[in-house]
Write a protein that holds these residues in place. Structure first.
Motif, PDB file in Angstrom:
ATOM      1  N   VAL A  45     -42.777  30.853  32.111  1.00 37.89           N
ATOM      2  CA  VAL A  45     -42.881  29.451  32.519  1.00 37.89           C
ATOM      3  C   VAL A  45     -44.214  28.952  31.964  1.00 37.89           C
ATOM      4  CG1 VAL A  45     -42.926  27.801  34.432  1.00 37.89           C
ATOM      5  CG2 VAL A  45     -41.621  29.922  34.657  1.00 37.89           C
ATOM      6  N   GLY A  46     -44.185  28.340  30.785  1.00 36.25           N
ATOM      7  CA  GLY A  46     -45.424  27.920  30.123  1.00 36.25           C
ATOM      8  C   GLY A  46     -46.237  29.141  29.737  1.00 36.25           C
ATOM      9  N   LYS A  47     -47.492  29.184  30.149  1.00 32.69           N
ATOM     10  CA  LYS A  47     -48.353  30.320  29.839  1.00 32.69           C
ATOM     11  C   LYS A  47     -48.131  31.488  30.792  1.00 32.69           C
ATOM     12  CE  LYS A  47     -52.264  27.736  27.853  1.00 32.69           C
ATOM     13  NZ  LYS A  47     -53.726  27.471  27.979  1.00 32.69           N
ATOM     14  N   ASN A  48     -47.516  31.217  31.932  1.00 33.12           N
ATOM     15  CA  ASN A  48     -47.349  32.230  32.969  1.00 33.12           C
ATOM     16  C   ASN A  48     -45.926  32.773  33.017  1.00 33.12           C
ATOM     17  OD1 ASN A  48     -50.061  31.855  33.795  1.00 33.12           O
ATOM     18  ND2 ASN A  48     -49.449  30.069  35.019  1.00 33.12           N
ATOM     19  N   PHE A  49     -45.719  33.690  33.972  1.00 37.27           N
ATOM     20  CA  PHE A  49     -44.399  34.269  34.203  1.00 37.27           C
ATOM     21  C   PHE A  49     -44.070  34.149  35.684  1.00 37.27           C
ATOM     22  CE2 PHE A  49     -45.857  36.010  30.289  1.00 37.27           C
ATOM     23  CZ  PHE A  49     -44.728  36.256  29.525  1.00 37.27           C
ATOM     24  N   ARG A  50     -42.793  33.980  35.984  1.00 38.22           N
ATOM     25  CA  ARG A  50     -42.388  33.727  37.361  1.00 38.22           C
ATOM     26  C   ARG A  50     -41.195  34.598  37.736  1.00 38.22           C
ATOM     27  NH1 ARG A  50     -40.415  27.762  38.440  1.00 38.22           N
ATOM     28  NH2 ARG A  50     -38.678  28.547  37.195  1.00 38.22           N
ATOM     29  N   GLY A  51     -41.134  34.985  39.021  1.00 36.77           N
ATOM     30  CA  GLY A  51     -40.015  35.776  39.510  1.00 36.77           C
ATOM     31  C   GLY A  51     -39.961  35.758  41.026  1.00 36.77           C
ATOM     32  N   LEU A  52     -38.950  36.418  41.585  1.00 36.32           N
ATOM     33  CA  LEU A  52     -38.831  36.528  43.039  1.00 36.32           C
ATOM     34  C   LEU A  52     -39.878  37.511  43.554  1.00 36.32           C
ATOM     35  CD1 LEU A  52     -34.943  36.716  43.403  1.00 36.32           C
ATOM     36  CD2 LEU A  52     -36.412  34.776  43.970  1.00 36.32           C
ATOM     37  N   HIS A  56     -41.911  39.751  49.839  1.00 28.57           N
ATOM     38  CA  HIS A  56     -41.194  39.092  50.931  1.00 28.57           C
ATOM     39  C   HIS A  56     -39.866  38.580  50.384  1.00 28.57           C
ATOM     40  CE1 HIS A  56     -42.422  35.247  49.117  1.00 28.57           C
ATOM     41  NE2 HIS A  56     -41.634  34.628  49.989  1.00 28.57           N
ATOM     42  N   SER A  57     -38.953  38.290  51.284  1.00 27.12           N
ATOM     43  CA  SER A  57     -37.620  37.849  50.883  1.00 27.12           C
ATOM     44  C   SER A  57     -37.629  36.355  50.580  1.00 27.12           C
ATOM     45  CB  SER A  57     -36.614  38.146  52.000  1.00 27.12           C
ATOM     46  OG  SER A  57     -35.336  37.720  51.641  1.00 27.12           O
ATOM     47  N   GLU A  58     -37.084  35.990  49.415  1.00 30.91           N
ATOM     48  CA  GLU A  58     -37.003  34.576  49.050  1.00 30.91           C
ATOM     49  C   GLU A  58     -35.863  34.354  48.073  1.00 30.91           C
ATOM     50  OE1 GLU A  58     -40.657  33.400  47.247  1.00 30.91           O
ATOM     51  OE2 GLU A  58     -40.384  34.614  45.436  1.00 30.91           O
ATOM     52  N   LYS A  59     -35.380  33.117  48.028  1.00 26.30           N
ATOM     53  CA  LYS A  59     -34.304  32.745  47.109  1.00 26.30           C
ATOM     54  C   LYS A  59     -34.840  31.977  45.905  1.00 26.30           C
ATOM     55  CE  LYS A  59     -30.806  32.496  50.772  1.00 26.30           C
ATOM     56  NZ  LYS A  59     -29.853  31.618  51.506  1.00 26.30           N
ATOM     57  N   THR A  60     -35.900  31.219  46.121  1.00 24.06           N
ATOM     58  CA  THR A  60     -36.524  30.439  45.047  1.00 24.06           C
ATOM     59  C   THR A  60     -37.810  31.137  44.612  1.00 24.06           C
ATOM     60  OG1 THR A  60     -35.663  28.391  46.003  1.00 24.06           O
ATOM     61  CG2 THR A  60     -37.438  28.199  44.379  1.00 24.06           C
ATOM     62  N   PRO A  61     -37.947  31.463  43.315  1.00 23.73           N
ATOM     63  CA  PRO A  61     -39.129  32.197  42.840  1.00 23.73           C
ATOM     64  C   PRO A  61     -40.438  31.472  43.130  1.00 23.73           C
ATOM     65  CG  PRO A  61     -37.427  32.115  41.142  1.00 23.73           C
ATOM     66  CD  PRO A  61     -36.994  31.167  42.220  1.00 23.73           C
ATOM     67  N   SER A  62     -41.363  32.184  43.742  1.00 29.22           N
ATOM     68  CA  SER A  62     -42.691  31.616  44.003  1.00 29.22           C
ATOM     69  C   SER A  62     -43.786  32.601  43.607  1.00 29.22           C
ATOM     70  CB  SER A  62     -42.830  31.246  45.488  1.00 29.22           C
ATOM     71  OG  SER A  62     -42.674  32.388  46.311  1.00 29.22           O
ATOM     72  N   PHE A  63     -43.381  33.655  42.895  1.00 23.76           N
ATOM     73  CA  PHE A  63     -44.290  34.724  42.493  1.00 23.76           C
ATOM     74  C   PHE A  63     -44.664  34.524  41.026  1.00 23.76           C
ATOM     75  CE2 PHE A  63     -44.996  39.045  40.795  1.00 23.76           C
ATOM     76  CZ  PHE A  63     -45.930  39.532  41.691  1.00 23.76           C
ATOM     77  N   TYR A  64     -45.952  34.321  40.756  1.00 25.71           N
ATOM     78  CA  TYR A  64     -46.413  34.014  39.396  1.00 25.71           C
ATOM     79  C   TYR A  64     -47.370  35.097  38.889  1.00 25.71           C
ATOM     80  CZ  TYR A  64     -44.413  29.339  39.642  1.00 25.71           C
ATOM     81  OH  TYR A  64     -43.530  28.286  39.715  1.00 25.71           O
ATOM     82  N   VAL A  65     -47.266  35.360  37.590  1.00 20.43           N
ATOM     83  CA  VAL A  65     -48.122  36.354  36.938  1.00 20.43           C
ATOM     84  C   VAL A  65     -48.795  35.708  35.732  1.00 20.43           C
ATOM     85  CG1 VAL A  65     -48.261  38.626  35.875  1.00 20.43           C
ATOM     86  CG2 VAL A  65     -46.530  38.184  37.642  1.00 20.43           C
ATOM     87  N   SER A  66     -50.094  35.864  35.641  1.00 16.58           N
ATOM     88  CA  SER A  66     -50.854  35.331  34.511  1.00 16.58           C
ATOM     89  C   SER A  66     -51.318  36.476  33.623  1.00 16.58           C
ATOM     90  CB  SER A  66     -52.069  34.529  35.001  1.00 16.58           C
ATOM     91  OG  SER A  66     -52.911  34.202  33.913  1.00 16.58           O
ATOM     92  N   ARG A  67     -50.754  36.525  32.418  1.00 16.81           N
ATOM     93  CA  ARG A  67     -51.174  37.560  31.467  1.00 16.81           C
ATOM     94  C   ARG A  67     -52.633  37.333  31.050  1.00 16.81           C
ATOM     95  NH1 ARG A  67     -47.443  37.922  26.453  1.00 16.81           N
ATOM     96  NH2 ARG A  67     -46.255  39.352  27.781  1.00 16.81           N
ATOM     97  N   GLU A  68     -52.979  36.074  30.872  1.00 18.27           N
ATOM     98  CA  GLU A  68     -54.315  35.709  30.415  1.00 18.27           C
ATOM     99  C   GLU A  68     -55.393  36.126  31.418  1.00 18.27           C
ATOM    100  OE1 GLU A  68     -56.654  31.531  29.702  1.00 18.27           O
ATOM    101  OE2 GLU A  68     -54.594  31.671  28.926  1.00 18.27           O
ATOM    102  N   LYS A  69     -55.147  35.891  32.711  1.00 15.66           N
ATOM    103  CA  LYS A  69     -56.128  36.213  33.744  1.00 15.66           C
ATOM    104  C   LYS A  69     -55.973  37.635  34.292  1.00 15.66           C
ATOM    105  CE  LYS A  69     -56.489  31.409  35.317  1.00 15.66           C
ATOM    106  NZ  LYS A  69     -56.303  30.480  36.458  1.00 15.66           N
ATOM    107  N   GLY A  70     -54.810  38.248  34.025  1.00 10.03           N
ATOM    108  CA  GLY A  70     -54.571  39.591  34.543  1.00 10.03           C
ATOM    109  C   GLY A  70     -54.372  39.607  36.044  1.00 10.03           C
TER     110      GLY A  70
END
Length: 467
Positions: A45-52, A56-70
């Motif tokens: 998602v743009g510069k970042n990555f997103r997933g479930l 915790h249990s969720e249906k809409t992804p709110s978990f983000y990972v930044s490769r740039e910031k680690g």
């Protein structure tokens, strides 16, 4: 206290091992997205990555990972950190173990910790292993105990040998003599949980069940009073907390139970030592027991890394039912599928094998029911469908479970509603109304309230017809 003393003993070595430069070197050589992708499906998602979020249990992804910031961050539950923190949390391991795991992946050789820590653990395990073998040999000198195990409990000889079930004689001082041979100081015996205040073996005059850790090493004992012994002591006890044993982290099971559970893709969770043994007799080697009736977060994480399918088979008495009901939300929160064995007229798995046979016990496992059916069955025991107050009390008990199902397990929720409809005798027209309510854009906490109200309205209407 013992655990704190041990931590103080090794903390200097840990700090020496994990310098800031080494930590930064590990993180710089690893791509956090690659590491997390092994546990979570991520999309760019743009510069970042997103997933479930895996925490915790969720249906809409709110978990983000930044490769740039680690770094990673969940906007749902607030979980955040670097690659080391992620592995530590997802694997349920210590900080130092996470560093070691990632250092191996990055190809970085860590400075060796002083051998004192390893030597301390080696002595501990060697002493426990030696005692386990001594106690195991003792059992074959006790014809009455062997008769109890094999003919009354129906535990086969192969299982007795596999689990190394043993016997610690009255006033035994085996721990003292073996410690002396191994060069272990008397003061360490108490810290290891092997002797009581009088210097006698902690589990003396008891049947002994060795407890193994993930490495297959004996780290503790559970024990039971010898049958027909008159005593004020508890029937079952465990080794006290030690530097290398915490009952909230371990299970009583065979050394290969988790490997078999992974292969079978399900695990059976029971309450006691003899339940584990009885199910092993029937071929269910993927059976484990927590060291008590509760299930800790560490134990749940350990299970979730192996399989997503859990069969709960706790005792059928009030305490066992209460424990089962308390465990369901914990297990459900970790996205595990739950089935329940309701032994009804038998107390537990061990009693079924004692009073019936292996085939009978196998049928109970095969007839495990969904936890939504179990909850309705339990909460409706005192239900009087002709009494609105009784119906209200029943629905109030089941409401919190229904709300969680509605949020996380909609298929289970649909099945729950069908079971409730059947139990209450609600007509199909009412059932359609209940399903329609689910589609309304109301706040979650009100959805079950509508179901509750519709059910009560129906009952009041039915009662009025007969007045």
């Amino acid at each position: 206290m013992t655990r704190c003393i041990y931590v103080q003993r090794v903390i200097f070595e840990v700090l020496k091992l994990l310098s800031k430069e080494i930590i930064e070197s590990i993180k710089s050589k690893l791509n956090i997205v690659d590491v997390i992708s092994e546990y979570v499906v991520l999309q760019r998602v743009g510069k970042n990555f997103r997933g479930l979020c895996p925490f915790h249990s969720e249906k809409t992804p709110s978990f983000y990972v930044s490769r740039e910031k680690g770094l990673y961050h969940c906007f749902g539950c607030g979980a955040s950190g670097d690659v080391i923190k992620f592995v530590q949390e997802i694997e349920g391991i210590t900080f130092i173990d996470a560093v070691k795991k990632l250092a191996d992946r990055a190809g970085i050789k860590l400075p060796e910790i002083s051998s004192s820590r390893n030597e301390y653990y080696a002595k501990y395990v060697k002493l426990y292993t030696k005692l386990a073998n001594i106690y195991h040999k003792n059992i074959f000198k006790q014809n009455e105990l062997l008769n109890y195990l094999m003919n009354i409990r129906k535990i086969e000889l192969s299982i007795i040998r596999k689990f190394k079930i043993g016997f610690c004689p009255p006033n035994s001082k085996s721990a003292y003599f073996e410690a002396k041979n191994l060069g272990v100081a008397n003061s360490e015996l108490r810290k290891f949980g092997l002797v009581n205040s009088k210097g006698v073996d902690f589990h003396n005059n008891r049947l002994v069940f060795p407890v193994y850790n993930d490495k297959g090493s004996v780290v503790a004992f559970g024990s039971r009073v010898v049958p027909n012994t008159i005593t004020d002591l508890p029937k079952y006890i465990n080794t006290p907390e030690t530097p290398f044993f915490s009952k909230s982290k371990e299970f009583f099971c065979s050394t290969n139970a988790f490997d078999i559970a992974k292969e079978a893709n399900f695990i059976i969770l029971v309450e006691g030592y003899f339940d584990v043994l009885s199910l092993n007799v029937c071929g269910f080697e993927n059976t484990v027991a927590p060291m008590g009736t509760s299930l800790s977060n560490d134990q749940i994480k350990k299970i979730s890394k192996i399989t997503k399918n859990v069969i709960l088979f706790f005792d059928s008495d009030d305490a066992g039912k209460k424990a089962t009901i308390n465990i369901i939300p914990k297990v459900e929160e970790n996205n595990l599928n739950i089935a329940i064995v309701n032994s009804r007229e038998f107390k537990d798995a061990s009693e079924i094998l004692q009073r019936k046979n292996q085939e009978h016990l196998k049928k109970y496992i095969e007839s495990a029911i969904g936890y939504e059916e179990f909850l309705v069955e339990e909460f409706s025991k005192s239900l009087n469908i002709n009494n609105p107050a009784s119906v209200e009390a029943f629905l109030e008990k089941i409401q919190p479970f229904a709300l969680r199902m509605l949020e996380k397990r909609p298929v289970r929720y649909e099945n729950l509603i069908k079971i409730i409809n059947s139990k209450l005798g609600i007509r199909e027209t009412i059932s359609r109304t209940l399903r329609t309510v689910q589609l309304k854009t109301l706040r979650l906490q009100y959805q079950f309230l509508y179901i509750f109200c519709d059910a009560l309205k129906f009952f009041f209407a039915e009662i009025q017809k007969h007045l």
